[in-house]
Scaffold this motif. Structure first.
Motif, short mmCIF file in Angstrom:
data_model
loop_
_atom_site.label_atom_id
_atom_site.label_comp_id
_atom_site.label_asym_id
_atom_site.label_seq_id
_atom_site.Cartn_x
_atom_site.Cartn_y
_atom_site.Cartn_z
N LEU A 134 34.38 12.78 -107.99
CA LEU A 134 32.96 12.99 -108.23
C LEU A 134 32.55 12.59 -109.62
CD1 LEU A 134 33.68 15.01 -105.81
CD2 LEU A 134 31.64 16.24 -106.52
N LEU A 135 33.47 12.64 -110.56
CA LEU A 135 33.13 12.37 -111.96
C LEU A 135 32.99 10.86 -112.20
CD1 LEU A 135 35.40 14.87 -113.88
CD2 LEU A 135 32.93 15.00 -113.58
N PRO A 136 31.92 10.43 -112.84
CA PRO A 136 31.79 9.01 -113.14
C PRO A 136 32.65 8.64 -114.34
CG PRO A 136 29.93 10.21 -114.06
CD PRO A 136 30.75 11.22 -113.29
N THR A 137 32.93 7.36 -114.47
CA THR A 137 33.62 6.90 -115.68
C THR A 137 32.60 6.80 -116.81
OG1 THR A 137 33.21 4.62 -115.02
CG2 THR A 137 35.31 5.60 -114.37
N SER A 138 33.04 7.12 -118.00
CA SER A 138 32.14 7.02 -119.15
C SER A 138 31.87 5.54 -119.45
CB SER A 138 32.75 7.71 -120.36
OG SER A 138 32.91 9.10 -120.11
N VAL A 139 30.63 5.23 -119.77
CA VAL A 139 30.26 3.84 -120.03
C VAL A 139 29.65 3.73 -121.42
CG1 VAL A 139 29.88 3.32 -117.61
CG2 VAL A 139 28.00 4.19 -118.99
N THR A 140 29.62 2.52 -121.92
CA THR A 140 29.06 2.24 -123.23
C THR A 140 27.59 1.88 -123.09
OG1 THR A 140 31.20 1.43 -123.99
CG2 THR A 140 29.26 0.83 -125.31
N ASP A 141 26.79 2.46 -123.92
CA ASP A 141 25.37 2.15 -123.94
C ASP A 141 25.19 0.69 -124.35
OD1 ASP A 141 22.64 1.87 -124.47
OD2 ASP A 141 22.46 3.94 -125.18
N PRO A 142 24.51 -0.14 -123.53
CA PRO A 142 24.36 -1.56 -123.88
C PRO A 142 23.40 -1.81 -125.02
CG PRO A 142 23.11 -1.05 -121.92
CD PRO A 142 23.88 0.19 -122.25
N GLY A 143 22.65 -0.81 -125.44
CA GLY A 143 21.73 -0.99 -126.55
C GLY A 143 20.53 -1.83 -126.17
N PRO A 144 19.86 -2.40 -127.15
CA PRO A 144 18.64 -3.18 -126.89
C PRO A 144 18.85 -4.37 -125.97
CG PRO A 144 18.83 -2.65 -129.22
CD PRO A 144 20.14 -2.27 -128.59
N ALA A 145 20.09 -4.82 -125.79
CA ALA A 145 20.34 -5.96 -124.90
C ALA A 145 19.89 -5.67 -123.47
CB ALA A 145 21.82 -6.31 -124.91
N ALA A 146 19.81 -4.39 -123.14
CA ALA A 146 19.36 -4.04 -121.79
C ALA A 146 17.94 -4.52 -121.54
CB ALA A 146 19.45 -2.53 -121.59
N TRP A 147 17.12 -4.55 -122.58
CA TRP A 147 15.74 -5.00 -122.38
C TRP A 147 15.69 -6.48 -122.00
CZ3 TRP A 147 11.22 -2.97 -121.45
CH2 TRP A 147 10.07 -3.76 -121.57
N GLU A 148 16.49 -7.29 -122.64
CA GLU A 148 16.53 -8.71 -122.29
C GLU A 148 17.03 -8.90 -120.87
OE1 GLU A 148 15.20 -11.00 -124.13
OE2 GLU A 148 14.69 -9.45 -125.62
N ASP A 149 18.01 -8.10 -120.49
CA ASP A 149 18.52 -8.18 -119.12
C ASP A 149 17.43 -7.78 -118.13
OD1 ASP A 149 20.49 -8.65 -117.16
OD2 ASP A 149 20.98 -6.51 -117.09
N TYR A 150 16.66 -6.79 -118.49
CA TYR A 150 15.55 -6.36 -117.63
C TYR A 150 14.52 -7.47 -117.47
CZ TYR A 150 10.90 -4.47 -116.79
OH TYR A 150 9.62 -4.27 -116.33
N LEU A 151 14.19 -8.14 -118.56
CA LEU A 151 13.21 -9.23 -118.48
C LEU A 151 13.72 -10.36 -117.58
CD1 LEU A 151 11.95 -9.49 -122.16
CD2 LEU A 151 10.83 -8.39 -120.22
#
Length: 907
Positions: free
Chosen positions: A396-413
């Motif tokens: 049930l426990l997820p693996t811990s992940v690293t926050d992608p930071g501001p790069a996530a916004w570019e990926d969203y665009l």
């Protein structure tokens, strides 16, 4: 009888009267309606074939007299008869008690011989003594006392230990359990045999509860990320609400309060928007002449109401502004995409357990839960979920992940549709159809206002959230430019406004008022049909030789008049209550005669809607000219030279535009439009000759192949392609007929990338699709529906045109599915071009019944995916339609030409 004995006798009589009173009250319970349990307060665990309702101890709302009711009915089935006998005794006691109370002599009477014995009183006392000493009376009293004691002890047991639904060593007697079960079954209202009962020790939940609590504490778990996303959405909603308040003029405050507010002088202290009112202290507001403390406070209260309602109407929309909240939201979604490693079945288990333990209170060690089991597999599913969680809690426990930071916004665009889908999934929103979209841009303002559209004159018109918003914006602002992107339903929004105003007019003076729709000739038929479909108002089409007659009838009776731009110039239209100008970019030139006519008509009208998806084509001053038509007071010197942000704020009171991506959260979305095309005179003559010849295939394609002229369908297709070019969209056109596609290719010339027909190899078809994918907006790919309608993925197209109805409706669905499928990033607009009063319309009427039957009986069948599942005999269809059209056109003479059903233009 001496006084001591008499007092004892009277006390016994009063006790019996009291006993009878309590017995009667208990009898009301016993003879009352059987106890019913409201089961809505249980913790529900649903399954495909039923469910389980879990009852925590002492948390369940049982009828207070359940056990008392059951105990008396069990131990004293004749309780009603005993109470009746006791009441009879009490009636006799009441007749004897008052005279008996006067019997007996006191001590002074015995010492001094004072007073005389009252024979009547003494007789009554004797009779009362004999009544109470009677063995039958004594048995009745004893029996009733026992019943009351049984009820008391049962009630104490229910209050002390709660109600149980199962038997056990420490449980209540079986008859009380049976009574509780019966009360539950009555609460469900179904067949008692479908409900069973069980009991589970709290220890069975302990392992799964601990695993779920660990999940809830994990920072990268789905519940934790959902909480973060909701927090950022709330903050984003507050930001956008604030932006809306900055754009709202002061007049908006009047729409949320019945108080009369004065705004004169406020611009002088820099207060021009709702946001300014929120930011300005009361003492500053009261510095304006005419604004007192009470008015200032009411003004600020109205502003807070607008802001709070805007915040409450937040929508799961990320937007295109990289503000802190929006960027944070994309970062959360990027994390969510990587942590959700469970398969669908495991995810469903986890979600069920999370929901369960969030709702189910824990119980002390040794405690237990009662279960109400509905269906056969629900209990097993619950126990299986508990065992699964206890056996593999790490799963049930997820693996811990690293926050992608501001790069996530570019990926969203780069992948906005993907991120929007992630958000919908994380928040568990039903955004697949987009039927109820919400906005957080300037258009949101109308949704926060209290106006409710009057719908008495509308029929079968379901407005989406943004459409209702647009209609209410127009009703409140009265004079607006509705610039929604094509396919978002500007027409139905205008119809809703006209219906609302007409109903207001009816309430005011009994009439329906007068509405005018001015539009290009090519869409007159479409407007008249849409109005007839969705609105109860009478429709008058003032186009053609009878336009003056129709205009006079409209003036006399009221309703909606549909006319062309020439009609706006030449007809006597007076002062309409509502004016709708469609394709309003056609009046952007202030010197054009049609612009002058429409401007004058707008000045005479109370409510004005200019509809255009392209209010600004070349220069800003063209847009300014449209604003001048609806609100000349907003037009200022040098307005066309304002910067974009200032310009948008300036025209916000009159301009409303929504793009597809703003209002349709979940992609891909499909928007279907039935385009009714009125045939030109040349079209009609050619069509009439085809009917006279009895040629089925010529009739079907006649509207495209008018000799010696350009057909109305070709004109409408050119308009669709032009709109697509403006919006940067590519167009996919399907027809059954190869010569129709050849005619389209010749008319559209270099816009056409290629034609897919039966002669093109599979490799060649894919090459054409690839070339089409690389082509610019406004490009067109043509395909014969039986060649390009199957097997190809053409997601590059977001506009699909069906040139004519098909004999097999499923063939149309399959063709549209070439573009409307997973991987499509834009909304797919489907245009069905239907020739008015032609074979097209007759086909729709006949095939509609076949499609309904297919939907009702075969939609879930595997075989229903086969095109022939809804096929009908084409020769029979042709015979029916040819005969009907010949009758309609007066061509049904004594001899009838032989029907021709060859394709006449297929492969």
């Amino acid at each position: 009888m001496d006084r001591i004995r008499l007092r004892g006798l009277l006390r016994d009589a009063d006790e019996i009267r009291s006993l009878a009173g309590r017995a009667v009250r208990l009898l009301d319970v016993v003879n009352g309606a059987a106890p019913v349990v409201d089961t809505t307060g249980a913790v529900h665990v649903d399954a495909a074939d039923g469910g389980v309702d879990i009852l925590p101890p002492h948390r369940w709302e049982w009828p207070a007299d359940l056990y008392a009711w059951a105990a008396v009915r069990h131990h004293h089935p004749d309780f009603e008869g005993h109470v009746r006998d006791l009441v009879s005794v009490v009636v006799r006691v009441d007749g004897l008690r008052e005279p008996a109370a006067r019997a007996g002599s006191g001590i002074l009477g015995r010492m001094f011989g004072l007073g005389r014995v009252d024979p009547t009183a003494e007789s009554a006392a004797t009779d009362l003594l004999l009544l109470l000493a009677d063995t039958t009376t004594g048995w009745t009293v004893t029996t009733v006392r026992e019943a009351l004691d049984v009820a008391r002890r049962a009630g104490e047991l229910q209050r002390r230990s709660g109600v149980r639904l199962t038997t056990g060593p420490e449980g209540p007697p079986p008859y009380l359990v049976e009574a509780a079960q019966a009360a539950v079954r009555r609460g469900y209202g179904g067949d008692p045999g479908t409900i069973d009962f069980d009991r589970i020790d709290a220890a069975a939940f302990a392992g799964a509860r601990a695993a779920v609590e660990r999940v809830l504490r994990h920072p990268d778990s789905e519940p934790a990320l959902r909480g973060e996303a909701e927090k950022e959405l709330e903050a984003l909603g507050r930001r956008r609400a604030r932006q809306l308040m900055e754009q709202l003029p002061l007049d908006a405050l009047k729409r949320v309060t019945d108080d009369r507010l004065r705004f004169t002088g406020l611009p002088g202290i820099g207060v021009t928007s709702v946001a300014d009112v929120l930011d300005t202290p009361v003492d500053r507001l009261t510095s304006v002449n005419g604004i007192g403390t009470q008015t200032a406070q009411r003004m600020r209260a109205a502003a807070r109401t607008l802001e709070s309602e805007a915040i409450a109407q937040r929508t799961p929309h990320i937007g295109d502004e990289p503000c802190r909240e929006a960027v944070a939201l994309t970062r959360i979604l990027a994390r969510y995409e990587r942590v959700d490693v469970l398969d669908e079945a495991e995810r469903a288990r986890r979600d069920r357990l999370i929901d369960l333990f969030r709702a189910l209170p824990d119980v002390p060690p040794g405690g237990s839960y009662d279960l109400i089991v509905r269906g056969t597999g629900a209990r097993e599913l619950l126990l299986d979920d508990l065992r699964w969680a206890e056996a593999g809690p790490a799963l049930l426990l997820p693996t811990s992940v690293t926050d992608p930071g501001p790069a996530a916004w570019e990926d969203y665009l780069a992948r906005p549709a993907h991120y929007q889908a992630l958000l919908a999934d994380l928040l568990r929103l039903d955004t697949v159809t987009g039927e109820e979209p919400e906005l957080l841009d300037t258009a949101l303002i109308e949704r926060i206002r209290e106006l409710r559209l009057k719908r008495g004159l509308l029929r079968e018109l379901h407005l989406r959230g943004y459409q209702s918003y647009g209609a209410r914006f127009a009703v409140v602002q009265r004079r607006i430019i509705l610039g929604d992107e094509m396919g978002l339903g500007k027409t139905v929004q205008a119809i809703a406004v006209a219906a609302h105003r007409a109903e207001e007019k009816t309430e005011a003076d009994g009439s329906v008022g007068h509405t005018v729709v001015v539009c290009p000739a090519s869409v007159v038929v479409n407007w008249s049909r849409e109005l007839a479909t969705f609105c109860e108002l009478e429709v008058f089409v003032a186009h053609g030789p009878d336009k003056d007659v129709m205009a006079k009838a409209w003036r006399d009776r009221g309703g909606v008049l549909v006319c062309t731009y020439d009609g706006a110039r030449n007809l006597a239209l007076g002062s309409p209550d509502v004016l709708v100008v469609d394709e309003a970019h056609m009046i952007k030139n202030p010197r054009a005669k049609r612009t002058i006519a429409c401007t004058a008509l707008a000045a005479a009208s109370d409510t004005v809607l200019l509809l255009t998806g392209t209010p600004l084509e070349n220069r800003v001053d063209e847009f300014v000219n449209l604003v001048r038509v609806v609100r000349p007071d907003l037009v200022t010197r040098g307005m066309a030279e304002l910067d974009a942000e200032t310009f948008r704020k300036h025209i916000a009171p009159v301009y409303l535009r929504r793009n597809v991506e703003q209002v349709l959260d979940q992609l891909p979305e499909r928007v279907d439009e039935m385009e009714w095309v009125a045939l030109s005179d040349a079209d009609e003559n050619h069509y009439r000759r085809s009917v006279a010849a009895g040629s089925w295939m010529d009739m079907r394609r006649a509207a495209w192949l008018t000799p010696g002229g350009r057909s109305a369908k070709l004109d409408r297709l050119a308009e669709i392609v032009g709109d697509a070019d403006t919006a940067g969209r590519r167009v996919l056109v399907f027809s059954f007929f190869l010569d129709v596609l050849d005619a389209i290719a010749g008319a559209l010339d270099d816009r056409v990338v290629g034609v897919i027909d039966g002669s093109v190899s599979p490799e060649g078809r894919q090459e054409l699709v690839d070339s089409f994918s690389r082509a610019p907006g406004g490009s067109v790919l043509l395909a014969q529906i039986h060649a390009g309608g199957q097997g190809l993925n053409i997601q590059a197209a977001s506009v699909v045109v069906l040139a004519e109805p098909q004999v097999k409706p499923t063939q149309e669905d399959q063709a549209v599915a070439r573009a409307h499928r997973m991987g499509q990033t834009g909304t797919v607009h489907v245009h069905r071009l239907i020739g008015a009063d032609t074979v097209d319309e007759r086909m729709l009427e006949i095939l509609a019944g076949k499609r309904t039957v297919f939907d009702s009986f075969a939609r879930t069948s595997d075989a229903a995916g086969v095109p022939d599942a809804v096929d009908i005999s084409e020769p029979e269809l042709a015979r029916q339609i040819i005969a009907a059209e010949r009758r309609r056109l007066g061509l049904d003479g004594s001899t009838e030409p032989e029907e021709t059903t060859g394709d006449g233009g297929g492969d």
